[in-house]
Design a protein around this motif. Sequence first.
Motif: not given
Length: 170
Positions: A134-139, A38-41, A28-36
């Motif tokens: 991307f980094e996800v802080t505890p907050m 990160q790359q785009m914005f 299948a083709v996978r789409f990950s919002i985190d990757e998009w």
Amino acid sequence: MGTIHLILGPQGAGKSTYARHLAEQEHAVRFSIDEWMQQMFAPDMPAGLNLAWIMERVRRCEAQIWAVASQVCKNQGHVILDLGFTKLESRQHFRTLAVSIGAGIQLHVLDAPQAVRKERVMKRNLDKGDTYSFEVTPMMFDFMDKEFQRPTDEELQQAIIVPPSQGAAA
């Protein structure tokens, strides 16, 4: 018509790891919002956490992801949507879109205890491995954990429930 797989779970549940394995298994083709995102914005992100700014861009990415994903399905391909699906409304929206084109749809639900998920996310921050975008802080983790809407009984009846060990990073 192809099948659309919606990957659902809170942060650190193992969605991205599972989505990668499922994409290989299903060809299948996978789409990950985190990757998009990160790359785009990421390079343009303003200082400080601006949820309105982020969500506007998430919506743009989701619209473009759907434009491509629906073409893949119409051409007999399978699609993995690793878009977080934090809110019930978002899950319903993508289910409606899938039904509107006649695609098959399968929900996959992942979860793990909160302490385990938070530990995974903090480790991902340090390791910066394959699923790091991307980094996800505890907050940020705590904020997003409160925002997550658990699947409804109806969703769970139709879902594949993924054991916590299958979503864990390899």
